[in-house]
Design a protein around this motif. Structure first.
Motif, PDB file in Angstrom:
ATOM      1  N   GLU A 299      37.406  42.503  52.803  1.00  0.00           N
ATOM      2  CA  GLU A 299      38.050  41.364  53.368  1.00  0.00           C
ATOM      3  C   GLU A 299      37.080  40.236  53.196  1.00  0.00           C
ATOM      4  O   GLU A 299      35.816  40.388  53.675  1.00  0.00           O
ATOM      5  CB  GLU A 299      38.510  41.690  54.869  1.00  0.00           C
ATOM      6  CG  GLU A 299      39.063  40.545  55.522  1.00  0.00           C
ATOM      7  CD  GLU A 299      39.442  40.758  57.135  1.00  0.00           C
ATOM      8  OE1 GLU A 299      40.105  40.153  57.679  1.00  0.00           O
ATOM      9  OE2 GLU A 299      39.009  41.967  57.524  1.00  0.00           O
ATOM     10  N   ASN A 300      37.542  39.453  52.575  1.00  0.00           N
ATOM     11  CA  ASN A 300      37.034  37.846  52.439  1.00  0.00           C
ATOM     12  C   ASN A 300      37.508  37.027  53.691  1.00  0.00           C
ATOM     13  O   ASN A 300      38.709  36.614  53.443  1.00  0.00           O
ATOM     14  CB  ASN A 300      37.284  37.471  51.160  1.00  0.00           C
ATOM     15  CG  ASN A 300      36.702  36.065  50.943  1.00  0.00           C
ATOM     16  OD1 ASN A 300      35.903  35.555  51.548  1.00  0.00           O
ATOM     17  ND2 ASN A 300      37.133  35.564  49.468  1.00  0.00           N
ATOM     18  N   ARG A 301      36.626  36.813  54.595  1.00  0.00           N
ATOM     19  CA  ARG A 301      37.384  35.835  55.675  1.00  0.00           C
ATOM     20  C   ARG A 301      36.935  34.391  55.462  1.00  0.00           C
ATOM     21  O   ARG A 301      36.977  33.488  56.394  1.00  0.00           O
ATOM     22  CB  ARG A 301      36.667  36.624  56.885  1.00  0.00           C
ATOM     23  CG  ARG A 301      37.256  37.713  57.085  1.00  0.00           C
ATOM     24  CD  ARG A 301      36.493  38.281  58.554  1.00  0.00           C
ATOM     25  NE  ARG A 301      35.230  38.354  58.447  1.00  0.00           N
ATOM     26  CZ  ARG A 301      34.322  39.364  58.726  1.00  0.00           C
ATOM     27  NH1 ARG A 301      34.911  40.151  59.373  1.00  0.00           N
ATOM     28  NH2 ARG A 301      33.089  39.133  58.598  1.00  0.00           N
ATOM     29  N   GLY A 302      36.353  33.973  54.300  1.00  0.00           N
ATOM     30  CA  GLY A 302      36.066  32.788  53.708  1.00  0.00           C
ATOM     31  C   GLY A 302      37.372  31.880  53.555  1.00  0.00           C
ATOM     32  O   GLY A 302      38.484  32.369  53.787  1.00  0.00           O
ATOM     33  N   ASN A 303      37.195  30.772  53.321  1.00  0.00           N
ATOM     34  CA  ASN A 303      38.342  29.784  53.515  1.00  0.00           C
ATOM     35  C   ASN A 303      39.085  29.745  51.707  1.00  0.00           C
ATOM     36  O   ASN A 303      39.991  28.871  51.635  1.00  0.00           O
ATOM     37  CB  ASN A 303      38.162  28.444  53.840  1.00  0.00           C
ATOM     38  CG  ASN A 303      38.056  28.412  55.259  1.00  0.00           C
ATOM     39  OD1 ASN A 303      38.294  29.361  56.005  1.00  0.00           O
ATOM     40  ND2 ASN A 303      37.744  27.113  55.904  1.00  0.00           N
ATOM     41  N   ILE A 304      38.107  30.284  50.890  1.00  0.00           N
ATOM     42  CA  ILE A 304      38.302  30.179  49.425  1.00  0.00           C
ATOM     43  C   ILE A 304      37.970  31.588  48.833  1.00  0.00           C
ATOM     44  O   ILE A 304      37.266  32.326  49.318  1.00  0.00           O
ATOM     45  CB  ILE A 304      37.765  28.943  48.491  1.00  0.00           C
ATOM     46  CG1 ILE A 304      36.409  29.155  48.703  1.00  0.00           C
ATOM     47  CG2 ILE A 304      38.177  27.478  49.060  1.00  0.00           C
ATOM     48  CD1 ILE A 304      35.414  28.079  47.728  1.00  0.00           C
ATOM     49  N   GLU A 305      38.598  31.649  47.468  1.00  0.00           N
ATOM     50  CA  GLU A 305      38.172  33.071  47.050  1.00  0.00           C
ATOM     51  C   GLU A 305      36.809  32.856  46.577  1.00  0.00           C
ATOM     52  O   GLU A 305      36.134  31.816  46.308  1.00  0.00           O
ATOM     53  CB  GLU A 305      39.013  33.406  45.620  1.00  0.00           C
ATOM     54  CG  GLU A 305      38.935  32.074  44.784  1.00  0.00           C
ATOM     55  CD  GLU A 305      39.840  32.463  43.417  1.00  0.00           C
ATOM     56  OE1 GLU A 305      39.567  32.037  42.461  1.00  0.00           O
ATOM     57  OE2 GLU A 305      40.930  33.076  43.743  1.00  0.00           O
ATOM     58  N   SER A 306      36.184  34.350  46.483  1.00  0.00           N
ATOM     59  CA  SER A 306      34.805  34.257  45.996  1.00  0.00           C
ATOM     60  C   SER A 306      34.423  35.227  45.040  1.00  0.00           C
ATOM     61  O   SER A 306      34.971  36.201  44.833  1.00  0.00           O
ATOM     62  CB  SER A 306      34.069  34.732  47.458  1.00  0.00           C
ATOM     63  OG  SER A 306      32.677  34.964  47.080  1.00  0.00           O
ATOM     64  N   GLY A 307      33.667  34.648  43.921  1.00  0.00           N
ATOM     65  CA  GLY A 307      33.131  35.622  42.964  1.00  0.00           C
ATOM     66  C   GLY A 307      32.245  36.516  43.633  1.00  0.00           C
ATOM     67  O   GLY A 307      31.867  36.550  44.814  1.00  0.00           O
ATOM     68  N   CYS A 308      31.892  37.619  42.960  1.00  0.00           N
ATOM     69  CA  CYS A 308      30.848  38.736  43.385  1.00  0.00           C
ATOM     70  C   CYS A 308      30.059  39.317  42.465  1.00  0.00           C
ATOM     71  O   CYS A 308      30.124  38.909  41.263  1.00  0.00           O
ATOM     72  CB  CYS A 308      32.079  39.902  43.923  1.00  0.00           C
ATOM     73  SG  CYS A 308      33.016  40.571  42.855  1.00  0.00           S
ATOM     74  N   VAL A 309      29.056  40.146  42.781  1.00  0.00           N
ATOM     75  CA  VAL A 309      28.062  40.858  42.034  1.00  0.00           C
ATOM     76  C   VAL A 309      28.502  42.313  42.323  1.00  0.00           C
ATOM     77  O   VAL A 309      28.360  42.665  43.539  1.00  0.00           O
ATOM     78  CB  VAL A 309      26.707  40.596  42.548  1.00  0.00           C
ATOM     79  CG1 VAL A 309      25.653  41.390  41.481  1.00  0.00           C
ATOM     80  CG2 VAL A 309      26.428  38.942  42.055  1.00  0.00           C
ATOM     81  N   ILE A 310      28.780  42.921  41.377  1.00  0.00           N
ATOM     82  CA  ILE A 310      29.366  44.643  41.387  1.00  0.00           C
ATOM     83  C   ILE A 310      28.103  45.029  40.679  1.00  0.00           C
ATOM     84  O   ILE A 310      27.697  44.967  39.574  1.00  0.00           O
ATOM     85  CB  ILE A 310      30.447  44.710  40.792  1.00  0.00           C
ATOM     86  CG1 ILE A 310      31.604  43.897  41.343  1.00  0.00           C
ATOM     87  CG2 ILE A 310      31.056  46.087  40.755  1.00  0.00           C
ATOM     88  CD1 ILE A 310      32.981  43.730  40.760  1.00  0.00           C
ATOM     89  N   THR A 311      27.674  46.147  41.719  1.00  0.00           N
ATOM     90  CA  THR A 311      26.457  46.979  40.870  1.00  0.00           C
ATOM     91  C   THR A 311      27.269  48.462  40.692  1.00  0.00           C
ATOM     92  O   THR A 311      27.551  49.021  41.614  1.00  0.00           O
ATOM     93  CB  THR A 311      25.089  47.001  41.409  1.00  0.00           C
ATOM     94  OG1 THR A 311      25.497  47.574  42.785  1.00  0.00           O
ATOM     95  CG2 THR A 311      24.488  45.897  41.738  1.00  0.00           C
ATOM     96  N   ALA A 312      26.993  48.915  39.443  1.00  0.00           N
ATOM     97  CA  ALA A 312      27.617  50.259  39.227  1.00  0.00           C
ATOM     98  C   ALA A 312      26.368  51.132  38.554  1.00  0.00           C
ATOM     99  O   ALA A 312      26.072  51.088  37.687  1.00  0.00           O
ATOM    100  CB  ALA A 312      28.546  50.241  38.206  1.00  0.00           C
ATOM    101  N   ASP A 313      25.923  52.132  39.619  1.00  0.00           N
ATOM    102  CA  ASP A 313      24.850  53.139  39.288  1.00  0.00           C
ATOM    103  C   ASP A 313      25.504  54.336  38.681  1.00  0.00           C
ATOM    104  O   ASP A 313      26.450  54.938  39.204  1.00  0.00           O
ATOM    105  CB  ASP A 313      24.129  53.486  40.331  1.00  0.00           C
ATOM    106  CG  ASP A 313      23.334  52.219  41.059  1.00  0.00           C
ATOM    107  OD1 ASP A 313      22.710  51.475  39.995  1.00  0.00           O
ATOM    108  OD2 ASP A 313      23.086  51.914  42.071  1.00  0.00           O
ATOM    109  N   VAL A 314      25.205  54.871  37.573  1.00  0.00           N
ATOM    110  CA  VAL A 314      25.742  55.711  36.873  1.00  0.00           C
ATOM    111  C   VAL A 314      25.093  57.143  37.232  1.00  0.00           C
ATOM    112  O   VAL A 314      23.841  57.161  36.999  1.00  0.00           O
ATOM    113  CB  VAL A 314      25.737  55.704  35.081  1.00  0.00           C
ATOM    114  CG1 VAL A 314      26.082  57.033  34.635  1.00  0.00           C
ATOM    115  CG2 VAL A 314      26.318  54.491  34.844  1.00  0.00           C
TER     116      VAL A 314
END
Length: 135
Positions: free
Chosen positions: A22-37
């Motif tokens: 849930e992004n409760r900000g007023n605009i869309e937001s980029g993100c950082v995704i970490t995927a550990d194998v």
């Protein structure tokens, strides 16, 4: 690959099918995704189930690798940290059709997959709620 302390952190997706964000900000937001194998796998894919947008990385990924996918404006990229500690820009392994998607205002569902099925990845998503409460 700076992650600010004020960013929201989602619990890890380990063997789970999806997570509701849930992004409760007023605009869309980029993100950082970490995927550990966790187990060697191939063709890692992070999908926004609501829009169909995805980020897919081709090839085999060995156990112990960490992929860092940054979808924030002006910082888009993909880096791999290998088990020996070396870093590599792996944007060249991005599959055709991939999109550095943002998290829309409101709720969205993300899921992670690989060619070997669930349980291969531990995924964490970091993002900032942008301009929350400003009208």
């Amino acid at each position: 690959w700076e992650i600010h302390e004020t960013d929201n952190v989602l619990s890890e997706l380990v063997g789970s099918r999806s997570v509701l964000i849930e992004n409760r900000g007023n605009i869309e937001s980029g993100c950082v995704i970490t995927a550990d194998v966790i187990r060697t796998c191939s063709d890692i894919k992070i999908v926004n189930a609501d829009t169909g947008e995805y980020i897919e990385m081709s090839g085999e990924w060995q156990s112990g690798c960490r992929l860092i996918i940054d979808t924030r404006s002006g910082r888009k990229g993909v880096e791999c940290i290998y088990p020996d500690g070396t870093h590599e820009d792996v944007i060249y392994r991005l599959k055709w059709g991939s999109d550095f998607f943002s998290l829309p205002v409101g709720k969205c569902r993300l899921y992670a997959a690989s060619s070997q099925g669930n349980g291969c990845l531990s995924v964490t998503v970091y993002f900032s709620e942008r301009y929350r409460g400003i009208v």
